[in-house]
Design a protein around this motif. Structure first.
Motif, PDB file in Angstrom:
ATOM      1  N   GLN A 133     -34.613 -16.925  77.615  1.00 30.38           N
ATOM      2  CA  GLN A 133     -35.819 -17.363  77.435  1.00 30.38           C
ATOM      3  C   GLN A 133     -36.478 -18.602  78.069  1.00 30.38           C
ATOM      4  N   ALA A 134     -35.553 -19.470  78.037  1.00 31.87           N
ATOM      5  CA  ALA A 134     -35.869 -20.901  78.775  1.00 31.87           C
ATOM      6  C   ALA A 134     -35.787 -20.809  80.322  1.00 31.87           C
ATOM      7  N   GLN A 135     -34.878 -19.875  80.816  1.00 32.63           N
ATOM      8  CA  GLN A 135     -34.720 -19.529  82.289  1.00 32.63           C
ATOM      9  C   GLN A 135     -35.967 -18.969  82.645  1.00 32.63           C
ATOM     10  N   ALA A 136     -36.672 -18.011  81.952  1.00 33.29           N
ATOM     11  CA  ALA A 136     -37.771 -16.954  82.205  1.00 33.29           C
ATOM     12  C   ALA A 136     -38.885 -17.790  82.065  1.00 33.29           C
ATOM     13  N   GLN A 137     -39.116 -18.782  81.127  1.00 34.32           N
ATOM     14  CA  GLN A 137     -40.132 -19.805  81.086  1.00 34.32           C
ATOM     15  C   GLN A 137     -40.144 -20.610  82.331  1.00 34.32           C
ATOM     16  N   GLU A 138     -38.926 -21.299  82.728  1.00 34.94           N
ATOM     17  CA  GLU A 138     -38.899 -22.149  83.918  1.00 34.94           C
ATOM     18  C   GLU A 138     -39.273 -21.195  85.125  1.00 34.94           C
ATOM     19  N   ALA A 139     -38.802 -20.055  85.221  1.00 33.94           N
ATOM     20  CA  ALA A 139     -39.136 -19.149  86.426  1.00 33.94           C
ATOM     21  C   ALA A 139     -40.685 -18.858  86.443  1.00 33.94           C
ATOM     22  N   TYR A 140     -41.277 -18.655  85.549  1.00 34.54           N
ATOM     23  CA  TYR A 140     -42.627 -18.419  85.250  1.00 34.54           C
ATOM     24  C   TYR A 140     -43.355 -19.618  85.814  1.00 34.54           C
ATOM     25  N   ASN A 141     -43.138 -20.961  85.619  1.00 37.78           N
ATOM     26  CA  ASN A 141     -43.564 -21.997  85.654  1.00 37.78           C
ATOM     27  C   ASN A 141     -43.514 -22.343  87.320  1.00 37.78           C
ATOM     28  N   ASP A 142     -42.337 -22.057  87.948  1.00 36.31           N
ATOM     29  CA  ASP A 142     -41.989 -22.135  89.199  1.00 36.31           C
ATOM     30  C   ASP A 142     -43.003 -21.227  90.159  1.00 36.31           C
ATOM     31  N   VAL A 143     -43.182 -20.144  89.578  1.00 38.07           N
ATOM     32  CA  VAL A 143     -44.289 -19.064  90.125  1.00 38.07           C
ATOM     33  C   VAL A 143     -45.426 -19.701  90.345  1.00 38.07           C
ATOM     34  N   ARG A 144     -46.090 -20.377  89.044  1.00 43.07           N
ATOM     35  CA  ARG A 144     -47.340 -20.667  88.994  1.00 43.07           C
ATOM     36  C   ARG A 144     -47.382 -21.863  90.175  1.00 43.07           C
ATOM     37  N   ARG A 145     -46.391 -22.913  90.177  1.00 43.46           N
ATOM     38  CA  ARG A 145     -46.483 -23.970  91.100  1.00 43.46           C
ATOM     39  C   ARG A 145     -46.602 -23.605  92.563  1.00 43.46           C
ATOM     40  N   ARG A 146     -45.632 -22.750  92.872  1.00 40.08           N
ATOM     41  CA  ARG A 146     -45.882 -22.134  94.384  1.00 40.08           C
ATOM     42  C   ARG A 146     -47.103 -21.283  94.567  1.00 40.08           C
ATOM     43  N   HIS A 147     -47.557 -20.613  93.592  1.00 39.86           N
ATOM     44  CA  HIS A 147     -48.954 -19.900  93.736  1.00 39.86           C
ATOM     45  C   HIS A 147     -49.724 -21.011  94.087  1.00 39.86           C
ATOM     46  N   ALA A 148     -49.887 -22.083  93.398  1.00 42.35           N
ATOM     47  CA  ALA A 148     -50.961 -23.209  93.352  1.00 42.35           C
ATOM     48  C   ALA A 148     -50.780 -23.920  94.959  1.00 42.35           C
ATOM     49  N   ASP A 149     -49.623 -24.135  95.202  1.00 36.95           N
ATOM     50  CA  ASP A 149     -49.042 -24.527  96.615  1.00 36.95           C
ATOM     51  C   ASP A 149     -49.528 -23.585  97.652  1.00 36.95           C
ATOM     52  N   LEU A 150     -49.385 -22.433  97.590  1.00 40.40           N
ATOM     53  CA  LEU A 150     -49.621 -21.386  98.485  1.00 40.40           C
ATOM     54  C   LEU A 150     -51.366 -21.246  98.683  1.00 40.40           C
ATOM     55  N   LYS A 151     -51.901 -21.644  97.466  1.00 38.10           N
ATOM     56  CA  LYS A 151     -53.334 -21.609  97.660  1.00 38.10           C
ATOM     57  C   LYS A 151     -53.933 -22.785  98.348  1.00 38.10           C
ATOM     58  N   GLY A 152     -53.192 -24.018  98.243  1.00 33.76           N
ATOM     59  CA  GLY A 152     -53.594 -25.262  98.886  1.00 33.76           C
ATOM     60  C   GLY A 152     -53.276 -25.183 100.383  1.00 33.76           C
ATOM     61  N   VAL A 157     -55.329 -24.395 106.087  1.00 35.79           N
ATOM     62  CA  VAL A 157     -54.982 -23.596 107.539  1.00 35.79           C
ATOM     63  C   VAL A 157     -56.334 -22.907 107.711  1.00 35.79           C
ATOM     64  N   GLU A 158     -57.069 -22.614 106.517  1.00 32.74           N
ATOM     65  CA  GLU A 158     -58.346 -22.101 107.033  1.00 32.74           C
ATOM     66  C   GLU A 158     -59.182 -23.064 107.549  1.00 32.74           C
ATOM     67  N   LYS A 159     -59.359 -24.106 107.048  1.00 28.82           N
ATOM     68  CA  LYS A 159     -60.283 -25.449 107.512  1.00 28.82           C
ATOM     69  C   LYS A 159     -59.787 -25.683 108.901  1.00 28.82           C
ATOM     70  N   ALA A 160     -58.330 -25.799 109.186  1.00 24.40           N
ATOM     71  CA  ALA A 160     -58.088 -26.210 110.608  1.00 24.40           C
ATOM     72  C   ALA A 160     -58.445 -25.132 111.650  1.00 24.40           C
ATOM     73  N   ILE A 161     -58.354 -23.636 111.267  1.00 23.19           N
ATOM     74  CA  ILE A 161     -58.706 -22.794 112.134  1.00 23.19           C
ATOM     75  C   ILE A 161     -60.305 -22.732 112.442  1.00 23.19           C
ATOM     76  N   ASN A 162     -60.875 -23.081 111.210  1.00 26.71           N
ATOM     77  CA  ASN A 162     -62.391 -23.256 111.602  1.00 26.71           C
ATOM     78  C   ASN A 162     -62.728 -24.367 112.434  1.00 26.71           C
ATOM     79  N   ASP A 163     -62.132 -25.557 112.297  1.00 23.36           N
ATOM     80  CA  ASP A 163     -62.233 -26.471 113.327  1.00 23.36           C
ATOM     81  C   ASP A 163     -62.006 -26.144 114.542  1.00 23.36           C
ATOM     82  N   GLN A 164     -60.970 -25.484 114.764  1.00 19.39           N
ATOM     83  CA  GLN A 164     -60.398 -24.756 115.846  1.00 19.39           C
ATOM     84  C   GLN A 164     -61.367 -24.017 116.457  1.00 19.39           C
TER      85      GLN A 164
END
Length: 308
Positions: A133-152, A157-164
């Motif tokens: 259960q602890a491993q599953a929770q850790e994996a879930y938290n990892d997904v949330r962090r990665r998802h936030a990083d992906l959105k960032g 990228v979209e801003k840089a391409i817009n500038d381009q």
């Protein structure tokens, strides 16, 4: 001290073509690197989701084992209670939370006194379930962090391409029109898997650059390399950084058709086609094309080459 002479209402001197090109090249480098970071964040997210799925499935299995052991011990406790033995054992099996069981230190007294294999299995199941259960929770938290990083990364990228795109419009540079039809045909000397990879890449000629794209309608630079060599049965990773790590280093003077050529500190990649040229997906507003790498920007920004 004499002041510089200025002309009121004079039009500002337009930038030179070379300074504008340098500005665009610099922006292209920034976008290339951001795109590859975005791609890597996407790959990390896939890994995190797979980790979450595996941990969740493992926790389900451990939960089933725990509940099964709990039912067996509950029956044993009921029987013992009827006989006036182990009167407080029922409290250890009344709930379904393994943490409650593990927090009750008295269970270890029961185990040492009773030496019951059923209790041993029960306690072990609780420990495994808690860990899963602890491993599953850790994996879930990892997904949330990665998802936030992906959105960032996506926003950057979209801003840089817009500038381009704004810069290109200011310069009056129209975007390439995507071609229709079957692209082009490779007619060079490559053979084997390299020839298959080049044939695939040439078939994409004229398709637009799309950041994060890996076909079939558009590509970024590493996406085109991955799909081209994938058509030849070679599984390249997704990003320029990992593609460089996954290929054998070759010198600039020993390039062969099909080799990957990297530029701008691994911010960009293309495929060598021979005669000092490469095929690549260049940047926003451009299509897959063949360009020389022995002079100009790509010659001066060459990083390394790798052979799949």
């Amino acid at each position: 001290m004499a002041l510089p002479v200025t002309t009121v209402g004079a039009e500002p001197t337009p930038p030179s073509a070379s300074s504008v090109q340098k500005q665009l090249d610099k922006l292209n480098e920034q976008v290339d690197k951001l795109v590859e970071k975005y791609n890597q964040a996407g790959e990390d997210l896939k890994t995190a989701k797979a980790k979450l799925k595996a941990a969740t499935n493992a926790a389900k299995i451990e939960r089933a084992d725990f509940d099964k052991a709990r039912r067996r011990v509950a029956q044993m406790a009921a029987d013992a209670y009827k006989n006036g033995d182990m009167a407080d054992l029922k409290t250890f099996v009344a709930g379904g939370d393994p943490q409650v069981l593990l927090d009750q230190n008295a269970v270890f007294t029961h185990l040492s006194r009773n030496r019951s294999s059923e209790l041993t299995v029960y306690l072990a199941a609780a420990q495994r379930l808690q860990r899963r259960q602890a491993q599953a929770q850790e994996a879930y938290n990892d997904v949330r962090r990665r998802h936030a990083d992906l959105k960032g990364q996506k926003k950057k990228v979209e801003k840089a391409i817009n500038d381009q795109e704004k810069l290109l419009r200011r310069l009056g540079v129209p975007p390439d029109r995507p071609r229709s039809g079957g692209g082009g045909t490779y007619n060079g000397p490559a053979s084997g898997s390299a020839r298959v990879a080049l044939q695939y890449a040439y078939a994409q000629l004229g398709k637009p650059y799309v950041y994060g794209g890996s076909g079939p309608n558009g590509y970024d630079c590493s996406g085109l390399m991955m799909r081209s060599w994938g058509a030849a049965g070679v599984n390249l990773p997704r990003t320029t950084y990992s593609q460089r790590s996954a290929t054998k280093t070759v010198s600039r003077s020993n390039l062969q058709p099909g080799d990957l050529v990297f530029f701008s500190s691994l911010g960009h990649v293309g495929m060598y086609v021979g005669n000092g040229q490469m095929i690549h997906a260049p940047r926003t507003g451009k299509n897959v094309e063949v360009v020389p790498i022995t002079s100009g920007y790509y010659a001066s920004n060459f990083h390394s080459a790798g052979r799949p």
